[in-house]
Design an enzyme around this catalytic site. Structure first.
Site: not given
Ligand code: ACO
Length: 328
Positions: A285, A255, A115
Protein backbone atom coordinates in the site's frame (compact mmCIF):
# COMPACT_ATOMS: atom_id res chain seq x y z
CA UNK A 1 -17.29 28.93 -24.23
CA UNK A 2 -18.45 25.29 -24.36
CA UNK A 3 -16.76 23.22 -21.66
CA UNK A 4 -14.23 20.89 -23.26
CA UNK A 5 -13.68 17.19 -22.60
CA UNK A 6 -10.72 16.67 -20.29
CA UNK A 7 -8.75 13.46 -19.95
CA UNK A 8 -5.48 11.82 -18.99
CA UNK A 9 -3.14 12.00 -21.99
CA UNK A 10 -0.07 10.42 -20.36
CA UNK A 11 0.98 8.62 -17.20
CA UNK A 12 4.24 7.83 -15.41
CA UNK A 13 5.30 6.15 -12.18
CA UNK A 14 8.31 5.65 -10.00
CA UNK A 15 9.05 3.20 -7.20
CA UNK A 16 12.37 3.34 -5.37
CA UNK A 17 14.66 0.37 -6.16
CA UNK A 18 15.04 -0.78 -2.53
CA UNK A 19 12.98 -3.90 -1.79
CA UNK A 20 11.81 -5.24 1.56
CA UNK A 21 10.45 -8.78 1.29
CA UNK A 22 8.15 -10.53 3.73
CA UNK A 23 11.15 -12.66 4.72
CA UNK A 24 13.02 -9.45 5.64
CA UNK A 25 10.12 -8.46 7.93
CA UNK A 26 10.15 -11.91 9.58
CA UNK A 27 13.54 -10.87 11.00
CA UNK A 28 12.14 -7.66 12.53
CA UNK A 29 8.70 -8.58 13.94
CA UNK A 30 6.82 -11.75 14.87
CA UNK A 31 5.23 -12.41 11.48
CA UNK A 32 5.51 -14.79 8.55
CA UNK A 33 5.54 -14.62 4.77
CA UNK A 34 2.53 -16.94 4.81
CA UNK A 35 0.51 -14.65 7.16
CA UNK A 36 1.29 -11.53 5.16
CA UNK A 37 0.53 -13.10 1.77
CA UNK A 38 -2.71 -14.78 2.78
CA UNK A 39 -4.05 -11.86 4.89
CA UNK A 40 -2.98 -9.01 2.58
CA UNK A 41 -1.75 -10.29 -0.81
CA UNK A 42 1.58 -8.49 -0.30
CA UNK A 43 4.87 -10.24 -1.16
CA UNK A 44 7.24 -7.28 -1.15
CA UNK A 45 7.32 -3.51 -1.06
CA UNK A 46 9.60 -0.81 -2.52
CA UNK A 47 11.13 1.43 0.11
CA UNK A 48 13.01 4.69 -0.24
CA UNK A 49 16.42 5.18 1.37
CA UNK A 50 16.15 7.10 4.65
CA UNK A 51 16.07 10.83 4.06
CA UNK A 52 14.20 10.60 0.75
CA UNK A 53 11.49 13.26 0.44
CA UNK A 54 8.16 12.53 -1.23
CA UNK A 55 8.90 15.13 -3.93
CA UNK A 56 11.96 13.07 -4.87
CA UNK A 57 9.69 10.13 -5.71
CA UNK A 58 7.19 12.39 -7.46
CA UNK A 59 9.75 14.00 -9.76
CA UNK A 60 10.79 10.94 -11.81
CA UNK A 61 7.13 9.90 -12.17
CA UNK A 62 6.26 13.42 -13.33
CA UNK A 63 9.15 13.60 -15.80
CA UNK A 64 8.09 10.31 -17.39
CA UNK A 65 4.47 11.46 -17.74
CA UNK A 66 5.55 14.80 -19.25
CA UNK A 67 7.89 13.09 -21.70
CA UNK A 68 5.13 10.72 -22.83
CA UNK A 69 2.74 13.68 -23.20
CA UNK A 70 5.34 15.54 -25.28
CA UNK A 71 4.97 18.49 -22.93
CA UNK A 72 7.72 20.77 -21.62
CA UNK A 73 7.56 21.65 -17.89
CA UNK A 74 7.10 25.34 -18.80
CA UNK A 75 3.83 24.42 -20.52
CA UNK A 76 2.26 23.23 -17.27
CA UNK A 77 -0.35 25.55 -15.75
CA UNK A 78 -0.95 23.65 -12.51
CA UNK A 79 0.64 20.87 -10.44
CA UNK A 80 -1.35 19.04 -7.78
CA UNK A 81 0.29 16.56 -5.44
CA UNK A 82 -1.92 14.23 -3.46
CA UNK A 83 -0.01 13.05 -0.41
CA UNK A 84 -0.39 12.38 3.30
CA UNK A 85 3.40 12.27 3.76
CA UNK A 86 4.51 15.69 2.49
CA UNK A 87 8.18 16.70 2.41
CA UNK A 88 7.38 19.04 5.32
CA UNK A 89 4.33 20.83 6.77
CA UNK A 90 5.29 24.02 4.90
CA UNK A 91 5.63 24.59 1.95
CA UNK A 92 3.58 22.17 -0.11
CA UNK A 93 5.27 19.20 -1.76
CA UNK A 94 3.82 20.45 -5.06
CA UNK A 95 6.05 23.55 -4.81
CA UNK A 96 9.15 21.33 -4.53
CA UNK A 97 7.96 19.42 -7.60
CA UNK A 98 7.26 22.68 -9.46
CA UNK A 99 10.79 23.91 -8.75
CA UNK A 100 12.39 20.54 -9.47
CA UNK A 101 10.69 20.30 -12.87
CA UNK A 102 11.31 23.93 -13.78
CA UNK A 103 7.58 24.42 -14.33
CA UNK A 104 7.99 28.17 -14.31
CA UNK A 105 4.40 29.02 -15.28
CA UNK A 106 2.54 26.63 -12.99
CA UNK A 107 0.46 27.03 -9.86
CA UNK A 108 1.16 24.28 -7.34
CA UNK A 109 -0.66 22.89 -4.31
CA UNK A 110 -1.19 19.69 -2.31
CA UNK A 111 -4.36 17.75 -1.61
CA UNK A 112 -4.71 15.78 1.61
CA UNK A 113 -7.18 12.91 1.28
CA UNK A 114 -4.88 10.02 2.24
CA UNK A 115 -5.21 7.05 -0.10
CA UNK A 116 -8.13 8.71 -1.93
CA UNK A 117 -5.91 11.68 -2.72
CA UNK A 118 -5.21 10.92 -6.38
CA UNK A 119 -8.95 10.50 -7.07
CA UNK A 120 -9.72 13.76 -5.23
CA UNK A 121 -7.00 15.60 -7.16
CA UNK A 122 -8.22 14.33 -10.55
CA UNK A 123 -11.83 15.11 -9.75
CA UNK A 124 -11.09 18.62 -8.47
CA UNK A 125 -8.76 19.67 -11.26
CA UNK A 126 -10.92 18.40 -14.15
CA UNK A 127 -13.66 21.07 -13.91
CA UNK A 128 -10.99 23.78 -13.67
CA UNK A 129 -9.54 22.54 -16.96
CA UNK A 130 -13.00 22.19 -18.50
CA UNK A 131 -13.80 25.86 -18.02
CA UNK A 132 -10.34 26.96 -19.18
CA UNK A 133 -8.86 28.08 -15.85
CA UNK A 134 -5.85 25.88 -16.73
CA UNK A 135 -4.85 24.16 -19.98
CA UNK A 136 -2.24 21.59 -18.93
CA UNK A 137 -2.31 19.93 -15.50
CA UNK A 138 0.00 17.49 -13.76
CA UNK A 139 -1.69 15.39 -11.08
CA UNK A 140 0.54 13.28 -8.85
CA UNK A 141 -0.15 10.72 -6.13
CA UNK A 142 2.99 10.24 -4.03
CA UNK A 143 3.70 8.89 -0.57
CA UNK A 144 6.74 7.92 1.45
CA UNK A 145 5.17 5.85 4.21
CA UNK A 146 8.32 4.13 5.50
CA UNK A 147 9.35 6.99 7.88
CA UNK A 148 5.82 6.92 9.35
CA UNK A 149 5.80 3.15 9.82
CA UNK A 150 6.27 1.69 13.29
CA UNK A 151 8.53 -1.29 12.75
CA UNK A 152 7.70 -2.56 16.24
CA UNK A 153 3.99 -2.92 15.31
CA UNK A 154 3.44 -6.06 13.24
CA UNK A 155 -0.18 -5.17 12.51
CA UNK A 156 0.82 -2.15 10.41
CA UNK A 157 4.50 -2.44 9.43
CA UNK A 158 3.87 -5.21 6.90
CA UNK A 159 1.34 -3.15 4.93
CA UNK A 160 3.08 -0.08 3.54
CA UNK A 161 5.62 1.00 0.91
CA UNK A 162 6.82 4.08 -0.98
CA UNK A 163 6.14 5.29 -4.52
CA UNK A 164 4.63 7.85 -6.88
CA UNK A 165 2.49 8.02 -9.98
CA UNK A 166 1.66 10.95 -12.23
CA UNK A 167 -0.84 11.87 -14.92
CA UNK A 168 -0.96 14.74 -17.42
CA UNK A 169 -4.46 16.09 -18.04
CA UNK A 170 -5.61 18.32 -20.87
CA UNK A 171 -8.33 18.65 -23.50
CA UNK A 172 -9.14 15.42 -25.37
CA UNK A 173 -11.53 14.67 -28.25
CA UNK A 174 -15.24 15.01 -27.46
CA UNK A 175 -16.67 11.89 -25.77
CA UNK A 176 -13.29 10.83 -24.34
CA UNK A 177 -11.76 11.72 -21.00
CA UNK A 178 -13.33 12.00 -17.56
CA UNK A 179 -17.04 11.21 -17.66
CA UNK A 180 -17.98 11.34 -13.99
CA UNK A 181 -16.58 11.69 -10.52
CA UNK A 182 -17.62 10.99 -6.95
CA UNK A 183 -16.03 12.00 -3.64
CA UNK A 184 -17.13 11.53 -0.04
CA UNK A 185 -15.74 11.93 3.46
CA UNK A 186 -16.74 10.87 6.97
CA UNK A 187 -14.60 12.50 9.64
CA UNK A 188 -16.40 10.56 12.39
CA UNK A 189 -14.01 7.75 11.43
CA UNK A 190 -10.88 9.89 11.67
CA UNK A 191 -9.36 7.82 14.47
CA UNK A 192 -9.44 4.61 12.45
CA UNK A 193 -6.42 5.64 10.43
CA UNK A 194 -4.17 8.40 11.67
CA UNK A 195 -0.68 9.78 12.21
CA UNK A 196 -1.61 11.78 15.32
CA UNK A 197 1.67 13.49 16.21
CA UNK A 198 3.52 16.39 14.61
CA UNK A 199 0.52 18.59 13.78
CA UNK A 200 -1.11 21.44 15.67
CA UNK A 201 -3.08 19.13 17.99
CA UNK A 202 -0.05 17.19 19.21
CA UNK A 203 3.01 19.22 18.17
CA UNK A 204 6.18 17.17 17.85
CA UNK A 205 7.83 16.75 21.24
CA UNK A 206 9.87 14.21 23.14
CA UNK A 207 6.54 12.92 24.54
CA UNK A 208 4.85 12.45 21.15
CA UNK A 209 7.90 10.60 19.90
CA UNK A 210 8.09 8.39 22.99
CA UNK A 211 4.39 7.56 22.49
CA UNK A 212 5.02 6.62 18.80
CA UNK A 213 2.48 9.27 17.75
CA UNK A 214 4.45 10.14 14.63
CA UNK A 215 3.65 6.68 13.23
CA UNK A 216 0.60 5.32 11.42
CA UNK A 217 -2.07 4.02 13.79
CA UNK A 218 -4.82 1.92 12.32
CA UNK A 219 -7.87 -0.03 13.43
CA UNK A 220 -7.37 -2.59 10.65
CA UNK A 221 -10.64 -4.50 11.08
CA UNK A 222 -12.73 -1.33 11.12
CA UNK A 223 -10.95 0.09 8.06
CA UNK A 224 -11.48 -3.20 6.28
CA UNK A 225 -15.26 -3.13 6.81
CA UNK A 226 -15.49 0.55 5.84
CA UNK A 227 -13.39 -0.03 2.72
CA UNK A 228 -15.62 -2.75 1.27
CA UNK A 229 -18.76 -0.59 1.73
CA UNK A 230 -17.02 2.55 0.44
CA UNK A 231 -15.65 0.96 -2.72
CA UNK A 232 -19.02 -0.60 -3.54
CA UNK A 233 -20.76 2.78 -3.01
CA UNK A 234 -18.19 4.70 -5.08
CA UNK A 235 -18.37 2.28 -8.02
CA UNK A 236 -22.17 2.32 -8.10
CA UNK A 237 -22.49 6.10 -7.80
CA UNK A 238 -19.74 7.09 -10.23
CA UNK A 239 -21.05 4.68 -12.88
CA UNK A 240 -24.62 5.89 -12.40
CA UNK A 241 -23.44 9.50 -12.83
CA UNK A 242 -21.72 8.51 -16.08
CA UNK A 243 -24.88 6.77 -17.31
CA UNK A 244 -23.00 3.45 -17.40
CA UNK A 245 -23.26 0.05 -15.72
CA UNK A 246 -20.66 -2.42 -14.50
CA UNK A 247 -21.05 -4.26 -17.83
CA UNK A 248 -19.53 -1.24 -19.61
CA UNK A 249 -16.33 -1.22 -17.54
CA UNK A 250 -13.22 -2.51 -19.32
CA UNK A 251 -10.57 -1.79 -16.68
CA UNK A 252 -10.88 -1.25 -12.91
CA UNK A 253 -8.01 0.29 -10.99
CA UNK A 254 -8.74 -0.02 -7.27
CA UNK A 255 -6.70 1.35 -4.39
CA UNK A 256 -4.33 -1.44 -3.38
CA UNK A 257 -4.55 -1.81 0.40
CA UNK A 258 -5.43 -5.46 0.87
CA UNK A 259 -6.20 -8.16 -1.72
CA UNK A 260 -9.03 -9.40 0.50
CA UNK A 261 -10.76 -6.00 0.31
CA UNK A 262 -10.55 -6.16 -3.50
CA UNK A 263 -11.83 -9.76 -3.54
CA UNK A 264 -14.72 -8.88 -1.22
CA UNK A 265 -15.74 -6.05 -3.56
CA UNK A 266 -15.35 -8.30 -6.62
CA UNK A 267 -17.96 -10.62 -5.09
CA UNK A 268 -20.39 -7.72 -4.67
CA UNK A 269 -20.04 -5.95 -8.01
CA UNK A 270 -20.50 -7.60 -11.34
CA UNK A 271 -17.15 -6.87 -13.03
CA UNK A 272 -15.11 -9.93 -14.11
CA UNK A 273 -11.86 -10.52 -12.22
CA UNK A 274 -9.65 -10.20 -15.31
CA UNK A 275 -10.68 -6.55 -15.70
CA UNK A 276 -9.12 -5.57 -12.35
CA UNK A 277 -5.54 -4.29 -12.25
CA UNK A 278 -3.83 -5.68 -9.14
CA UNK A 279 -0.17 -5.18 -8.23
CA UNK A 280 -0.31 -5.08 -4.43
CA UNK A 281 1.98 -8.13 -4.34
CA UNK A 282 4.86 -6.00 -5.66
CA UNK A 283 4.27 -2.54 -4.13
CA UNK A 284 2.05 -3.05 -1.03
CA UNK A 285 0.00 0.00 0.00
CA UNK A 286 1.68 3.21 -1.21
CA UNK A 287 -1.37 5.31 -0.24
CA UNK A 288 -2.12 8.04 -2.83
CA UNK A 289 0.36 6.42 -5.23
CA UNK A 290 -1.29 3.00 -5.63
CA UNK A 291 -3.86 4.06 -8.22
CA UNK A 292 -1.53 6.02 -10.54
CA UNK A 293 1.18 3.31 -10.21
CA UNK A 294 -1.37 0.65 -11.23
CA UNK A 295 -2.71 2.90 -13.99
CA UNK A 296 0.82 3.32 -15.32
CA UNK A 297 1.35 -0.44 -15.18
CA UNK A 298 -1.91 -1.08 -17.06
CA UNK A 299 -0.82 1.44 -19.70
CA UNK A 300 2.65 -0.10 -20.05
CA UNK A 301 1.21 -3.61 -20.29
CA UNK A 302 -1.20 -2.37 -22.98
CA UNK A 303 -4.20 -3.43 -20.92
CA UNK A 304 -6.00 -0.16 -21.74
CA UNK A 305 -7.17 0.51 -25.29
CA UNK A 306 -8.52 3.56 -27.03
CA UNK A 307 -12.19 4.02 -26.11
CA UNK A 308 -12.07 1.72 -23.03
CA UNK A 309 -14.08 2.67 -19.96
CA UNK A 310 -11.61 2.90 -17.08
CA UNK A 311 -12.83 3.08 -13.48
CA UNK A 312 -10.53 4.35 -10.71
CA UNK A 313 -11.77 3.76 -7.17
CA UNK A 314 -10.20 4.50 -3.81
CA UNK A 315 -10.68 4.83 -0.05
CA UNK A 316 -8.51 5.93 2.82
CA UNK A 317 -7.93 7.86 5.98
CA UNK A 318 -10.25 10.70 6.79
CA UNK A 319 -12.26 8.67 6.20
CA UNK A 320 -12.44 9.45 2.49
CA UNK A 321 -13.54 7.58 -0.61
CA UNK A 322 -14.32 8.23 -4.24
CA UNK A 323 -14.15 7.20 -7.88
CA UNK A 324 -13.48 8.52 -11.36
CA UNK A 325 -14.91 7.11 -14.59
CA UNK A 326 -13.22 7.90 -17.88
CA UNK A 327 -13.23 6.88 -21.52
CA UNK A 328 -9.58 6.35 -22.52
N1 ACO B 1 1.83 -11.21 11.34
C1 ACO B 1 1.30 -12.20 12.08
N2 ACO B 1 0.17 -12.03 12.80
C2 ACO B 1 -0.39 -10.82 12.79
C3 ACO B 1 0.15 -9.74 12.07
C4 ACO B 1 1.31 -9.98 11.31
N3 ACO B 1 1.89 -9.03 10.56
N4 ACO B 1 -0.64 -8.66 12.25
C5 ACO B 1 -1.64 -9.03 13.06
N5 ACO B 1 -1.48 -10.34 13.40
C6 ACO B 1 -2.31 -11.15 14.28
C7 ACO B 1 -3.09 -10.34 15.27
O1 ACO B 1 -2.30 -10.06 16.41
C8 ACO B 1 -4.24 -11.27 15.59
O2 ACO B 1 -3.77 -12.22 16.51
P1 ACO B 1 -4.74 -12.75 17.69
O3 ACO B 1 -5.88 -13.41 16.99
O4 ACO B 1 -3.86 -13.67 18.44
O5 ACO B 1 -5.14 -11.52 18.44
C9 ACO B 1 -4.48 -11.99 14.26
O6 ACO B 1 -3.29 -11.81 13.50
C10 ACO B 1 -5.66 -11.45 13.49
O7 ACO B 1 -5.57 -10.02 13.45
P2 ACO B 1 -6.59 -9.16 12.69
O8 ACO B 1 -6.26 -7.73 12.90
O9 ACO B 1 -7.99 -9.62 13.01
O10 ACO B 1 -6.26 -9.59 11.18
P3 ACO B 1 -7.03 -9.23 9.89
O11 ACO B 1 -7.37 -10.48 9.19
O12 ACO B 1 -8.11 -8.21 10.12
O13 ACO B 1 -5.90 -8.52 9.02
C11 ACO B 1 -5.21 -6.33 8.34
C12 ACO B 1 -5.31 -7.32 9.48
C13 ACO B 1 -4.34 -6.95 7.27
C14 ACO B 1 -4.60 -5.04 8.86
C15 ACO B 1 -6.64 -6.08 7.78
O14 ACO B 1 -7.52 -5.77 8.81
C16 ACO B 1 -6.65 -4.96 6.77
O15 ACO B 1 -6.06 -5.04 5.71
N6 ACO B 1 -7.40 -3.88 7.06
C17 ACO B 1 -7.53 -2.76 6.15
C18 ACO B 1 -6.27 -1.99 6.17
C19 ACO B 1 -6.26 -0.92 5.14
O16 ACO B 1 -6.92 -1.00 4.13
N7 ACO B 1 -5.46 0.07 5.44
C20 ACO B 1 -5.13 1.07 4.56
C21 ACO B 1 -6.18 2.10 4.34
S1 ACO B 1 -5.65 3.21 3.16
C22 ACO B 1 -4.89 4.59 3.87
O17 ACO B 1 -5.49 5.64 3.96
C23 ACO B 1 -3.43 4.44 4.35
Amino acid sequence: MTPQSIGIVAVGAYAPPGIVTNADLEKIVDTSDEWIRTRTGISRRHVAVPGTATSELALPAARLALERAGLAPEELDVIVVATCTPDMPLPSTACFVQYGLGATHAAAFDISAACTGFIYALNIITPALKVGLFRNALVIGADTLTPFTDFSDRSTCVLFGDGAGAAVLRAVPEGHGILSSYMRADGSGSEMLTIPGGGSRYPASAETIAAHQHYIHMAGNEVFKFAVRAVEDAIATALERAGLTTADVNVVIPHQANIRIIEAVQKRVNIPEERWVINIQEYSNTSAATIPIALNEAFEQERIHDGDIVLLVGFGGGLTWGATVMRW
